[in-house]
Design a protein around this motif. Structure first.
Motif, PDB file in Angstrom:
ATOM      1  N   PRO A   1       0.792  -1.239   0.000  1.00  0.00           N
ATOM      2  CA  PRO A   1       0.000   0.000   0.000  1.00  0.00           C
ATOM      3  C   PRO A   1       0.825   1.291   0.000  1.00  0.00           C
ATOM      4  CG  PRO A   1      -0.068  -1.045   2.158  1.00  0.00           C
ATOM      5  CD  PRO A   1       0.624  -2.005   1.250  1.00  0.00           C
ATOM      6  N   ASP A   2       2.064   1.225   0.479  1.00  0.00           N
ATOM      7  CA  ASP A   2       2.826   2.468   0.618  1.00  0.00           C
ATOM      8  C   ASP A   2       4.110   2.499  -0.198  1.00  0.00           C
ATOM      9  OD1 ASP A   2       1.187   3.908   2.513  1.00  0.00           O
ATOM     10  OD2 ASP A   2       1.734   2.330   3.942  1.00  0.00           O
ATOM     11  N   CYS A   3       4.488   3.717  -0.530  1.00  0.00           N
ATOM     12  CA  CYS A   3       5.762   3.950  -1.214  1.00  0.00           C
ATOM     13  C   CYS A   3       6.212   5.333  -0.761  1.00  0.00           C
ATOM     14  CB  CYS A   3       5.550   3.915  -2.723  1.00  0.00           C
ATOM     15  SG  CYS A   3       7.006   4.374  -3.657  1.00  0.00           S
ATOM     16  N   PHE A   4       7.383   5.418  -0.171  1.00  0.00           N
ATOM     17  CA  PHE A   4       7.849   6.692   0.368  1.00  0.00           C
ATOM     18  C   PHE A   4       8.973   7.283  -0.486  1.00  0.00           C
ATOM     19  CE2 PHE A   4       6.008   4.528   4.004  1.00  0.00           C
ATOM     20  CZ  PHE A   4       5.263   5.542   4.593  1.00  0.00           C
ATOM     21  N   LEU A   5       8.938   8.594  -0.611  1.00  0.00           N
ATOM     22  CA  LEU A   5      10.030   9.284  -1.300  1.00  0.00           C
ATOM     23  C   LEU A   5      10.991   9.808  -0.241  1.00  0.00           C
ATOM     24  CD1 LEU A   5       7.962  11.272  -3.961  1.00  0.00           C
ATOM     25  CD2 LEU A   5       9.326   9.199  -4.337  1.00  0.00           C
ATOM     26  N   LEU A   6      12.242   9.399  -0.346  1.00  0.00           N
ATOM     27  CA  LEU A   6      13.274   9.848   0.597  1.00  0.00           C
ATOM     28  C   LEU A   6      14.464  10.372  -0.184  1.00  0.00           C
ATOM     29  CD1 LEU A   6      12.199   6.886   2.075  1.00  0.00           C
ATOM     30  CD2 LEU A   6      13.588   7.929   3.809  1.00  0.00           C
ATOM     31  N   LYS A   7      15.255  11.222   0.448  1.00  0.00           N
ATOM     32  CA  LYS A   7      16.458  11.741  -0.198  1.00  0.00           C
ATOM     33  C   LYS A   7      17.488  10.629  -0.319  1.00  0.00           C
ATOM     34  CE  LYS A   7      16.371  16.353  -0.837  1.00  0.00           C
ATOM     35  NZ  LYS A   7      16.808  17.034  -2.059  1.00  0.00           N
ATOM     36  N   GLU A   8      18.183  10.618  -1.456  1.00  0.00           N
ATOM     37  CA  GLU A   8      19.285   9.690  -1.633  1.00  0.00           C
ATOM     38  C   GLU A   8      20.224   9.830  -0.433  1.00  0.00           C
ATOM     39  OE1 GLU A   8      20.957   9.440  -5.848  1.00  0.00           O
ATOM     40  OE2 GLU A   8      22.642  10.210  -4.689  1.00  0.00           O
ATOM     41  N   GLY A   9      20.741   8.708   0.047  1.00  0.00           N
ATOM     42  CA  GLY A   9      21.617   8.776   1.226  1.00  0.00           C
ATOM     43  C   GLY A   9      20.854   8.489   2.503  1.00  0.00           C
ATOM     44  N   SER A  10      19.518   8.416   2.435  1.00  0.00           N
ATOM     45  CA  SER A  10      18.726   8.104   3.623  1.00  0.00           C
ATOM     46  C   SER A  10      19.024   6.680   4.079  1.00  0.00           C
ATOM     47  CB  SER A  10      17.232   8.221   3.329  1.00  0.00           C
ATOM     48  OG  SER A  10      16.892   9.546   3.033  1.00  0.00           O
ATOM     49  N   THR A  11      18.977   6.494   5.395  1.00  0.00           N
ATOM     50  CA  THR A  11      19.270   5.182   5.961  1.00  0.00           C
ATOM     51  C   THR A  11      17.978   4.458   6.322  1.00  0.00           C
ATOM     52  OG1 THR A  11      19.291   6.042   8.206  1.00  0.00           O
ATOM     53  CG2 THR A  11      21.394   6.076   6.999  1.00  0.00           C
ATOM     54  N   VAL A  12      18.139   3.197   6.671  1.00  0.00           N
ATOM     55  CA  VAL A  12      17.022   2.385   7.140  1.00  0.00           C
ATOM     56  C   VAL A  12      16.327   3.063   8.329  1.00  0.00           C
ATOM     57  CG1 VAL A  12      16.670   0.300   8.518  1.00  0.00           C
ATOM     58  CG2 VAL A  12      17.671   0.123   6.245  1.00  0.00           C
ATOM     59  N   LEU A  13      17.136   3.683   9.203  1.00  0.00           N
ATOM     60  CA  LEU A  13      16.542   4.341  10.371  1.00  0.00           C
ATOM     61  C   LEU A  13      15.719   5.577   9.966  1.00  0.00           C
ATOM     62  CD1 LEU A  13      16.542   3.742  13.403  1.00  0.00           C
ATOM     63  CD2 LEU A  13      18.297   5.499  13.674  1.00  0.00           C
ATOM     64  N   ASP A  14      16.210   6.319   8.976  1.00  0.00           N
ATOM     65  CA  ASP A  14      15.429   7.459   8.448  1.00  0.00           C
ATOM     66  C   ASP A  14      14.085   6.962   7.915  1.00  0.00           C
ATOM     67  OD1 ASP A  14      17.542   9.256   8.852  1.00  0.00           O
ATOM     68  OD2 ASP A  14      18.400   8.819   6.879  1.00  0.00           O
ATOM     69  N   PHE A  15      14.149   5.838   7.243  1.00  0.00           N
ATOM     70  CA  PHE A  15      12.943   5.237   6.654  1.00  0.00           C
ATOM     71  C   PHE A  15      11.960   4.830   7.764  1.00  0.00           C
ATOM     72  CE2 PHE A  15      11.069   1.246   4.696  1.00  0.00           C
ATOM     73  CZ  PHE A  15      10.187   1.923   3.868  1.00  0.00           C
ATOM     74  N   ALA A  16      12.488   4.171   8.799  1.00  0.00           N
ATOM     75  CA  ALA A  16      11.653   3.759   9.930  1.00  0.00           C
ATOM     76  C   ALA A  16      10.964   4.975  10.555  1.00  0.00           C
ATOM     77  CB  ALA A  16      12.511   3.039  10.975  1.00  0.00           C
ATOM     78  N   ARG A  17      11.752   6.059  10.691  1.00  0.00           N
ATOM     79  CA  ARG A  17      11.221   7.281  11.296  1.00  0.00           C
ATOM     80  C   ARG A  17      10.109   7.868  10.432  1.00  0.00           C
ATOM     81  NH1 ARG A  17      15.897   9.912  11.768  1.00  0.00           N
ATOM     82  NH2 ARG A  17      16.504   8.709  13.584  1.00  0.00           N
ATOM     83  N   LYS A  18      10.281   7.760   9.133  1.00  0.00           N
ATOM     84  CA  LYS A  18       9.288   8.295   8.203  1.00  0.00           C
ATOM     85  C   LYS A  18       7.958   7.529   8.325  1.00  0.00           C
ATOM     86  CE  LYS A  18       8.673  10.496   3.967  1.00  0.00           C
ATOM     87  NZ  LYS A  18       9.148  11.735   3.417  1.00  0.00           N
ATOM     88  N   ILE A  19       8.056   6.235   8.553  1.00  0.00           N
ATOM     89  CA  ILE A  19       6.831   5.432   8.693  1.00  0.00           C
ATOM     90  C   ILE A  19       6.161   5.727  10.035  1.00  0.00           C
ATOM     91  CG2 ILE A  19       5.869   3.083   8.781  1.00  0.00           C
ATOM     92  CD1 ILE A  19       8.323   2.188   7.125  1.00  0.00           C
ATOM     93  N   HIS A  20       6.952   5.647  11.080  1.00  0.00           N
ATOM     94  CA  HIS A  20       6.425   5.940  12.419  1.00  0.00           C
ATOM     95  C   HIS A  20       7.567   6.153  13.404  1.00  0.00           C
ATOM     96  CE1 HIS A  20       3.907   5.894  15.941  1.00  0.00           C
ATOM     97  NE2 HIS A  20       2.841   5.891  15.156  1.00  0.00           N
ATOM     98  N   GLU A  21       7.474   7.199  14.191  1.00  0.00           N
ATOM     99  CA  GLU A  21       8.516   7.523  15.172  1.00  0.00           C
ATOM    100  C   GLU A  21       8.819   6.306  16.057  1.00  0.00           C
ATOM    101  OE1 GLU A  21      11.453   9.509  16.246  1.00  0.00           O
ATOM    102  OE2 GLU A  21      10.109  10.598  14.897  1.00  0.00           O
ATOM    103  N   ASP A  22       7.764   5.576  16.459  1.00  0.00           N
ATOM    104  CA  ASP A  22       7.937   4.410  17.345  1.00  0.00           C
ATOM    105  C   ASP A  22       8.767   3.312  16.695  1.00  0.00           C
ATOM    106  OD1 ASP A  22       6.618   5.500  19.401  1.00  0.00           O
ATOM    107  OD2 ASP A  22       4.709   4.449  19.067  1.00  0.00           O
ATOM    108  N   LEU A  23       8.583   3.185  15.396  1.00  0.00           N
ATOM    109  CA  LEU A  23       9.308   2.147  14.660  1.00  0.00           C
ATOM    110  C   LEU A  23      10.819   2.422  14.720  1.00  0.00           C
ATOM    111  CD1 LEU A  23       8.158  -0.264  13.222  1.00  0.00           C
ATOM    112  CD2 LEU A  23       8.133   1.024  11.096  1.00  0.00           C
ATOM    113  N   ALA A  24      11.171   3.699  14.708  1.00  0.00           N
ATOM    114  CA  ALA A  24      12.579   4.082  14.803  1.00  0.00           C
ATOM    115  C   ALA A  24      13.077   3.910  16.238  1.00  0.00           C
ATOM    116  CB  ALA A  24      12.745   5.523  14.337  1.00  0.00           C
ATOM    117  N   LYS A  25      12.218   4.274  17.172  1.00  0.00           N
ATOM    118  CA  LYS A  25      12.586   4.222  18.599  1.00  0.00           C
ATOM    119  C   LYS A  25      12.868   2.783  19.032  1.00  0.00           C
ATOM    120  CE  LYS A  25      10.123   6.619  22.194  1.00  0.00           C
ATOM    121  NZ  LYS A  25       8.930   7.446  22.157  1.00  0.00           N
ATOM    122  N   HIS A  26      12.038   1.870  18.577  1.00  0.00           N
ATOM    123  CA  HIS A  26      12.174   0.473  19.007  1.00  0.00           C
ATOM    124  C   HIS A  26      12.753  -0.401  17.904  1.00  0.00           C
ATOM    125  CE1 HIS A  26       9.867   1.766  22.452  1.00  0.00           C
ATOM    126  NE2 HIS A  26       8.938   2.246  21.632  1.00  0.00           N
TER     127      HIS A  26
END
Ligand SMILES: Nc1nc2c(ncn2[C@@H]2O[C@H](COP(=O)(O)OP(=O)(O)O)[C@@H](O)[C@H]2O)c(=O)[nH]1
Ligand SMILES: [Mg+2]
Length: 397
Positions: free
Chosen positions: A341-366
């Motif tokens: 269902p989802d597709c996110f646009l991120l800046k080149e150089g973004s990390t997995v953690l940036d991606f997690a944060r983009k989906i949900h702050e909690d996903l990055a936190k944990h």
């Protein structure tokens, strides 16, 4: 969301271009200054969908699928036309540029056949040089940045001196409303050989700084538009423009609009950005004639109408966004059964953690780990994402 501004003089087809991108009704007229209030809408960048690789058909929550492509939403703003001297109040002035102060990038629309003078009055194809427009448009954009800097520089210098703060940081802070960040300022300072304790700005230096901050924070592509009016003449002009501005794309907002509109009515099947379409229903003589013209003079000759290409070039090649898909390692559906269902646009150089944060702050936190859904490889939080990666994120909650 990624935000793109459409800029140009009056009457070059900015609003038609906007309408072709968004299929949103707008005021179109060949009088200068029709657009005063900005037109805001949603357009879509084109990404090859990953669904087919997994043998599934995606149903996006935002945007849509057409053919093998996924159209991912971004925002566009079409503003009033600029004329030379706008910063001194000519035409409608340049106040309305503030409508795009948050834009990440710009599509500069010019009249490829040079049928309009510098104020947008019709003069006939070949009577005006569109390359001239690019020059003064760039200068007007520079003045826009310059005026903001000029208004604030005394304060910036005072604060920096008294509080002993680095000047580049203070400039970035003041200019952040124009989407200028510290990296842009640092880069501009390097270009000008300035250090963060430089206080001696005169107008000339300030203008140079404004120019650099503008090109770094608002990069642009050129849509050499209305190619349908005279494809031969357009091609000649574009060849010349490209020597100085390689990121120039031949476009016909008009052709793109017709194709999209007929596709919407179910009469043809047209995938934005493609060089062809398919006729699905009987067409009127007029429709046949127009489509025939578009096919021969635009699609076969230029490869596409250029409208989708201009947007994609700006977002992916110039602004360097990548599209990343969240996906479960065992299933690609969400709770409601939507596939990818989802597709996110991120800046080149973004990390997995940036991606997690983009989906949900909690996903990055944990965050525990990520998995590349294609290869099933485990990825750490610092893994740099690639365009069209499909990533499963494992969290402890
Ligand atoms: N032939 C042709 N005409 C166009 C195209 N785009 C816009 N126009 C015409 O150019 C005039 C100005 O268009 P508009 O979109 O209002 O321009 P704006 O002032 O830059 O927003 C109108 O008469 C449009 O129908 C195009 O791609 N091809
Ligand atoms: Mg307009």
């Amino acid at each position: 969301m990624v935000l793109v501004g459409i800029v140009g003089k009056p009457n070059v087809g900015k609003s038609t271009f906007f309408k072709a991108l968004t299929l949103q009704p707008v005021e179109i007229d060949n009088r200068p200054f029709v657009t005063i209030e900005p037109n805001k809408g949603v357009a879509y960048v084109r990404v090859e969908d990953v669904g087919p690789e997994f043998g599934v058909i995606s149903n996006p929550r935002h945007g849509f699928i057409k053919g093998k492509y996924r159209f991912v939403p971004i925002e566009v703003i079409d503003i009033a036309g600029l004329v030379p001297g706008a910063h001194e109040g000519k035409g409608l002035g340049n106040q309305f540029l503030d409508d795009i102060r948050k834009a990440d990038g710009i599509i500069m629309v010019v009249d490829a056949v040079g049928a309009t003078d510098e104020e947008g009055h019709f003069v006939g194809p070949g009577k005006y040089d569109p390359l001239k427009d690019i020059k003064w448009l760039e200068e007007e954009l520079d003045y826009w940045f310059y005026n903001v800097l000029k208004r604030n520089i005394d304060k910036i210098l005072r604060v920096a001196k008294i509080e002993k703060r680095p000047i580049d940081r203070e400039i970035a802070k003041i200019m952040s409303g124009l989407n200028v960040n510290i990296d842009h300022v640092k880069k501009a300072f390097r270009d000008l050989n300035l250090d963060s304790e430089f206080y001696d700005f005169d107008d000339e230096l300030l203008f140079k700084l404004a120019h650099l901050l503008r090109i770094y924070s608002k990069p642009f592509v050129i849509a050499a538009n209305r190619i349908d009016i005279d494809p031969d003449l357009a091609e000649k002009n574009i060849e010349r423009i490209k020597k100085e501005y390689p990121l120039t794309i031949p476009t016909s907002g008009y052709a793109e609009y017709i194709l999209k509109e007929l596709d919407k009515q179910g009469k043809i099947s047209y995938i934005p950005g493609e060089s062809d379409f398919e006729i699905l229903k009987p067409l009127s003589e007029k429709e046949k004639k127009v489509l025939d013209f578009i096919k021969t003079n635009i699609l076969e000759r230029f490869g596409s109408t250029g409208v989708q290409n201009a947007l994609d070039t700006l977002v992916f090649d110039v602004l360097k966004y990548i599209a990343v898909f969240p996906g479960g390692i065992d299933k690609l559906t969400d709770k409601e059964g939507n596939v990818l269902p989802d597709c996110f646009l991120l800046k080149e150089g973004s990390t997995v953690l940036d991606f997690a944060r983009k989906i949900h702050e909690d996903l990055a936190k944990h965050f525990v780990k990520a998995i590349d859904v294609r290869t099933r490889k485990i990825l750490g939080k610092d893994y740099k994402l690639k365009h069209r990666d499909v990533i499963h994120i494992v969290s402890s909650k």
